[in-house]
Design an enzyme around this catalytic site. Structure first.
Site, PDB file in Angstrom:
ATOM      1  N   LYS A   1      -8.597  -1.019 -41.257  1.00  0.00           N
ATOM      2  CA  LYS A   1      -7.373  -1.074 -40.446  1.00  0.00           C
ATOM      3  C   LYS A   1      -6.636  -2.366 -40.771  1.00  0.00           C
ATOM      4  CE  LYS A   1      -6.182  -2.546 -36.236  1.00  0.00           C
ATOM      5  NZ  LYS A   1      -4.804  -2.950 -36.545  1.00  0.00           N
TER       6      LYS A   1
ATOM      7  N   GLU B   1      -5.402 -22.904 -30.952  1.00  0.00           N
ATOM      8  CA  GLU B   1      -4.954 -22.741 -32.344  1.00  0.00           C
ATOM      9  C   GLU B   1      -3.435 -22.530 -32.326  1.00  0.00           C
ATOM     10  OE1 GLU B   1      -6.243 -19.138 -34.319  1.00  0.00           O
ATOM     11  OE2 GLU B   1      -6.595 -20.230 -36.167  1.00  0.00           O
TER      12      GLU B   1
HETATM   13  P1  NAD Z   1      -5.657 -10.665 -33.992  1.00  0.00           P
HETATM   14  O1  NAD Z   1      -6.992 -10.941 -33.438  1.00  0.00           O
HETATM   15  O2  NAD Z   1      -4.527 -10.531 -33.046  1.00  0.00           O
HETATM   16  O3  NAD Z   1      -5.665  -9.316 -34.841  1.00  0.00           O
HETATM   17  C1  NAD Z   1      -6.515  -9.140 -35.941  1.00  0.00           C
HETATM   18  C2  NAD Z   1      -6.714  -7.654 -36.174  1.00  0.00           C
HETATM   19  O4  NAD Z   1      -7.412  -7.119 -35.058  1.00  0.00           O
HETATM   20  C3  NAD Z   1      -5.423  -6.864 -36.283  1.00  0.00           C
HETATM   21  O5  NAD Z   1      -5.590  -5.840 -37.236  1.00  0.00           O
HETATM   22  C4  NAD Z   1      -5.285  -6.259 -34.889  1.00  0.00           C
HETATM   23  O6  NAD Z   1      -4.526  -5.074 -34.839  1.00  0.00           O
HETATM   24  C5  NAD Z   1      -6.728  -5.986 -34.550  1.00  0.00           C
HETATM   25  N1  NAD Z   1      -7.002  -5.871 -33.125  1.00  0.00           N
HETATM   26  C6  NAD Z   1      -6.349  -6.446 -32.088  1.00  0.00           C
HETATM   27  N2  NAD Z   1      -6.910  -6.064 -30.924  1.00  0.00           N
HETATM   28  C7  NAD Z   1      -7.938  -5.228 -31.223  1.00  0.00           C
HETATM   29  C8  NAD Z   1      -8.885  -4.508 -30.468  1.00  0.00           C
HETATM   30  N3  NAD Z   1      -8.889  -4.546 -29.131  1.00  0.00           N
HETATM   31  N4  NAD Z   1      -9.786  -3.758 -31.116  1.00  0.00           N
HETATM   32  C9  NAD Z   1      -9.827  -3.712 -32.454  1.00  0.00           C
HETATM   33  N5  NAD Z   1      -8.929  -4.362 -33.240  1.00  0.00           N
HETATM   34  C10 NAD Z   1      -7.999  -5.123 -32.634  1.00  0.00           C
HETATM   35  O7  NAD Z   1      -5.373 -11.801 -35.060  1.00  0.00           O
HETATM   36  P2  NAD Z   1      -4.057 -11.987 -35.942  1.00  0.00           P
HETATM   37  O8  NAD Z   1      -2.988 -12.572 -35.079  1.00  0.00           O
HETATM   38  O9  NAD Z   1      -3.768 -10.754 -36.700  1.00  0.00           O
HETATM   39  O10 NAD Z   1      -4.535 -13.060 -37.016  1.00  0.00           O
HETATM   40  C11 NAD Z   1      -4.497 -14.418 -36.800  1.00  0.00           C
HETATM   41  C12 NAD Z   1      -5.873 -14.917 -36.451  1.00  0.00           C
HETATM   42  O11 NAD Z   1      -6.772 -14.613 -37.506  1.00  0.00           O
HETATM   43  C13 NAD Z   1      -5.922 -16.426 -36.300  1.00  0.00           C
HETATM   44  O12 NAD Z   1      -6.721 -16.744 -35.201  1.00  0.00           O
HETATM   45  C14 NAD Z   1      -6.586 -16.883 -37.596  1.00  0.00           C
HETATM   46  O13 NAD Z   1      -7.236 -18.110 -37.477  1.00  0.00           O
HETATM   47  C15 NAD Z   1      -7.538 -15.765 -37.844  1.00  0.00           C
HETATM   48  N6  NAD Z   1      -7.949 -15.712 -39.249  1.00  0.00           N
HETATM   49  C16 NAD Z   1      -9.217 -16.129 -39.567  1.00  0.00           C
HETATM   50  C17 NAD Z   1      -9.639 -16.138 -40.897  1.00  0.00           C
HETATM   51  C18 NAD Z   1     -11.030 -16.599 -41.272  1.00  0.00           C
HETATM   52  O14 NAD Z   1     -11.426 -16.405 -42.410  1.00  0.00           O
HETATM   53  N7  NAD Z   1     -11.798 -17.187 -40.381  1.00  0.00           N
HETATM   54  C19 NAD Z   1      -8.763 -15.702 -41.895  1.00  0.00           C
HETATM   55  C20 NAD Z   1      -7.499 -15.290 -41.542  1.00  0.00           C
HETATM   56  C21 NAD Z   1      -7.101 -15.284 -40.211  1.00  0.00           C
END
Ligand code: NAD
Length: 507
Positions: free
Chosen positions: A178, A384
C-alpha cells in the site's frame, strides 16, 4: 511534466490494472500549485482481499523457483526503473514536491541499487548447521512467510518501495504493497514495470488508499503473515495493535526521528555546517533521519550559525520541475500548518534566528528556519517537525551533551563532529540510535549495512543481510542418524534435547 491522461491510477492486482470494487476514488494534488494532478482509485477491504488471494495463489510457484530465477526478474525490473527515471521522478515530484533533479540523483539510484543488491543476495538466505548433539545433524533453514503486507510513506516513495519489495521477493514471499495516499503514483508506475519485467501474476500487488480502510485491511488481514511498515510512530502503534487483534502477524516498524548532530569545538566547522545544513534542508526537511537538532559547543555556536545562515540564504525555493530549484514545497498544506505551529511554539519557547515564515502565497512552501536555545520540554523539541527547521542548542561538555542528545523518545540516527578519534568513538558508542555518523550526517547509507531505529523509532532492520532475514521464518530440522550400530544402547538428554538413540521413543 506528465499529462493526467498518461498517468496510471488504478489498482494493480494479479498483474492487471483494475478499478476499485466500490468505485471510490480520491484526488491527488500538486503541493507546488495546489492543482489537482489526477483522480486515483481507492482500494476497499474487498480489493485488499483480492490482492491477498492473488498473492497467495502466486506463492507456491514463486517460492519454489531458484533464487537466481527470482533475481533475474528483479535485475530486469531495476533496468526498467533506470530507463523510466524521468517519468518516475516527475510523478513523485508532482505529488510531494521533491525536485525532479534530486529524485533522479538520489531516489532512482537508491531504488535501482537496492533491487540489484537484494537480487544478488538470494544465495545468502542461510541458516546454520550443527553436529553438537550426538547422533544428530541439526540444521536451521530460512523460509518465506507467504503473503507479506508492505505499507510505505510519502517522503521517499520509490526508495521505500525498493527497501521492502526487493528483500521480500528474493526470499520467496509474495507482496501486497500500500502506497501513501499523498504519493501513490510512482508505486503504480513501478507496478507497470513489474508486469513488463515478466513477474508472474500475483507476485506483486499494489493498492492505493488511506490508512482506513486500505491500510487497516492489510493490518488486520488473517492471511498476511508479516507486515513491514514505515511511517509515523502513531501509525506504527496502530499496526502493532492490529497485528495483536488479528493473527499476531510478525511486524517490522521504521518510524520517525528527532536526530541530533553534536559539533565539538575541534570539528572541521565548515564541513559540519555544510553537512548538517544539507541534512535538514534537502527534500524540504522531509527525511526521517535528518539532523533536526544540532548541539554545538558554546565557543563556536555563533560562527556555526553564521555559516548555516549563509548556506540558507542561497537556498532556491520554487518549481520542483526546475533544475535550479533546491527546495520544493512541503507535501501539503496540512504538513505546512503542522510545521508552522511548531516553529511558532519554538520561537515562543526559544529564539527564532532565521526564516520561520511561509514562503509565497501559493504552494506549501516554508522558509529554511533556525531556532536557537529551545528548551527540552518544548513541543518544537519533542515532536518530529518534518520540515526544513533546525534547532541549535549549545553545550559545555561531553557528558552534558550526551544527556541532551539521548533525551528524546526517538533513536533513529545521530552524528558527531570532532577531530578527536577517541571522543568520536566514545560518543558514537554512547548515542542511543540505530546508526551514527562520525563527521557526516544523512543522507548517508550503504546497502550492505543495516538501518533501523532504537527506542520509539522502530523495531527491526532494513537493508543488508539483517534486513533480508526479517522476511524469513526460521525453522529447525533435527536429522537423526545412527553413527555406530554398536553404540545404540544408551538413551540420554543432551543440551536440553532428548536423544532417542533406541529409535523407539524409549530412553
Ligand atoms: P503515516 O504514519 O501518516 O503514514 C504512513 C503510511 O501508513 C501511509 O501509507 C498511510 O496511509 C498508512 N496508514 C495511516 N494510518 C494507517 C492505519 N490506521 N492502518 C494502516 N496504515 C495506515 O506517515 P507519513 O506521514 O506517510 O510519513 C512520514 C513519517 O514516516 C515520518 O514520521 C517519518 O519520520 C517516517 N519515516 C520513517 C522512515 C524510517 O526509515 N524510519 C523513513 C521514511 C519516513
Amino acid at each position: 511534466m506528465m499529462k493526467p491522461d498518461t498517468i496510471e491510477s488504478r489498482l494493480f492486482i494479479n498483474n492487471e490494472f483494475v478499478p476499485g470494487k466500490q468505485g471510490k476514488t480520491f484526488k491527488v494534488c500538486n503541493p507546488y500549485n495546489d492543482q489537482e494532478i489526477c483522480i486515483v482509485h481507492e482500494a476497499a477491504k474487498e480489493d485488499v482481499d483480492l490482492a491477498v488471494e492473488a498473492a497467495e495463489a502466486a506463492f507456491p510457484h514463486w517460492s519454489n523457483i531458484a533464487a537466481h530465477e527470482r533475481a533475474a526478474y528483479m535485475f530486469k525490473f531495476a533496468q526498467f526503473v533506470q530507463r523510466e527515471a524521468q517519468q518516475l521522478a516527475e510523478l513523485d515530484s508532482m505529488c510531494m514536491g521533491k525536485p525532479v533533479e534530486l529524485l533522479k540523483k538520489m531516489d532512482i539510484p537508491a531504488c535501482v541499487g537496492v533491487f540489484n543488491y537484494f537480487a544478488g543476495s538470494g544465495y545468502h538466505i542461510l541458516g546454520e548447521s550443527s553436529l553438537s548433539s550426538p547422533n544428530f545433524l541439526n540444521v536451521s533453514v530460512r523460509q518465506p512467510y507467504g503473503v507479506v503486507g508492505l505499507i510505505i510513506p510519502w517522503n521517499v516513495p520509490m526508495i521505500m518501495f525498493a527497501f521492502k519489495v526487493a528483500p521480500a521477493l528474493i526470499c520467496g514471499n509474495t507482496v501486497v504493497l500500500k502506497s501513501s495516499e499523498k504519493a501513490p503514483l510512482s508505486s503504480l508506475k513501478l507496478a507497470s514495470l513489474i508486469k513488463e519485467a515478466g513477474f508472474p501474476p500475483g507476485v506483486v500487488n499494489v493498492v492505493s488508499g488511506f490508512g482506513d480502510p486500505t491500510g487497516s485491511a492489510i493490518g488486520l488481514h488473517m492471511k498476511i503473515r508479516k507486515i513491514s511498515f514505515t511511517g509515523s510512530v502513531a501509525t506504527g502503534r496502530k499496526i502493532l495493535k492490529m497485528a495483536a487483534d488479528s493473527n499476531l502477524k510478525n511486524v517490522s516498524l521504521e518510524l520517525g526521528g528527532k536526530s541530533p548532530a553534536i559539533i565539538f569545538e575541534d570539528a572541521d566547522l565548515e564541513d559540519a555546517a555544510r553537512y548538517t545544513h544539507y541534512s535538514i534542508n534537502h527534500n524540504s526537511g522531509q527525511h526521517c533521519q535528518a539532523n533536526s537538532r544540532v548541539l554545538v559547543q558554546e565557543s563556536i555556536v555563533d560562527e556555526y550559525i553564521e555559516m548555516v545562515k549563509k548556506l540558507m540564504v542561497k537556498v532556491t525555493l520554487g518549481d520542483p520541475a526546475d533544475p535550479s530549484t533546491f527546495q520544493g514545497p512541503q507535501v501539503d498544506q496540512k504538513q505546512l500548518a503542522h510545521i508552522q505551529r511548531l516553529i511558532d511554539q519554538g520561537s515562543k519557547d526559544g529564539t527564532l534566528v532565521y526564516g520561520g515564515k511561509r514562503h509565497g502565497t501559493t504552494g506549501a512552501f516554508i522558509e529554511p528556519t533556525i531556532l536557537k536555545n529551545v528548551p527540552l520540554d518544548s513541543a518544537a523539541y519533542t515532536e518530529e517537525i518534518f520540515g526544513p527547521v533546525v534547532i541549535v542548542n549549545t553545550f559545555k561538555d561531553e557528558k552534558g551533551v550526551l544527556a541532551e542528545a539521548n533525551c528524546t523518545d526517538f533513536g533513529l540516527f545521530s552524528s558527531v563532529y570532532t577531530q578527536n578519534f577517541d571522543r568520536a568513538i566514545r560518543v558514537a558508542k554512547a548515542l542511543e540510535a540505530g546508526a551514527v555518523g562520525i563527521n557526516c550526517s544523512v543522507p548517508v547509507r550503504a546497502v550492505d549495512m543495516p538501518i533501523g531505529g532504537w527506542k520509539q523509532s522502530g523495531m527491526g532492520k532494513e537493508l543488508s543481510l539483517h534486513g533480508l532475514n526479517t522476511y524469513t521464518e526460521l525453522k529447525t530440522i533435527f536429522m537423526k542418524y545412527n553413527s555406530d550400530p554398536t553404540s545404540m544402547a544408551v538413551g540420554r538428554w543432551h543440551s536440553g534435547q532428548r536423544v532417542d538413540v533406541n529409535g523407539d521413543g524409549s530412553s
